[in-house]
Design a protein around this motif. Sequence first.
Motif, PDB file in Angstrom:
ATOM      1  N   GLU A   1       7.414   4.651  -0.012  1.00  0.00           N
ATOM      2  CA  GLU A   1       8.128   4.503   1.253  1.00  0.00           C
ATOM      3  C   GLU A   1       8.981   3.234   1.254  1.00  0.00           C
TER       4      GLU A   1
ATOM      5  N   SER B   1       0.814  -1.212   0.000  1.00  0.00           N
ATOM      6  CA  SER B   1       0.000   0.000   0.000  1.00  0.00           C
ATOM      7  C   SER B   1       0.851   1.267   0.000  1.00  0.00           C
ATOM      8  N   GLN B   2       2.157   1.138   0.246  1.00  0.00           N
ATOM      9  CA  GLN B   2       3.041   2.307   0.262  1.00  0.00           C
ATOM     10  C   GLN B   2       4.310   2.028  -0.546  1.00  0.00           C
TER      11      GLN B   2
END
Length: 161
Positions: free
Chosen positions: A47, A43-44
């Motif tokens: 990052e 989901s990231q």
Amino acid sequence: MEDQSFIRNRWLFAVVAALAVVVVVNMYFLYVALDSQTDLVTSQPYEDGLKYENVISEERYASELGVKLQVKVSSVPSSSTRTIELQLSGMKAELAPQEVELVLTRPSDSRLDEAHKLSQHSEGRLSYQGEVRLPLKGLWFLTARAKVGSQWFRVKKKLFV
């Protein structure tokens, strides 16, 4: 005449049975695909990409230090808990790491991944030891992270149990 209808019905039954087998097998594959865990989607992603830059710099620092990793695993066939010893070679003794972390990952099932802190096995040697759980035989990836001063380095190795 009656004999021909029996043959025709037998062929019809065979075709329907073959199609039913295909449908059942496809439903099983669909169940397995939906039930299995995948770690490929995150989901990231941005990052995670930044974190991977740290991994690259830690591996680069390990190659600059000339660190090599040797692994010894105790063989206890009846238990999944084993003693693992990491020997760091190729680096100076005064650069002995203060902290050593070991991450064990299973390429086929991330639910078995574990992280451990290792303690120094013997004074003066770059040897670290700890208890780990290896519940399944097969391929495991070891990642040893060690801290020298304020900087971490990372060394990877494959282990076949």
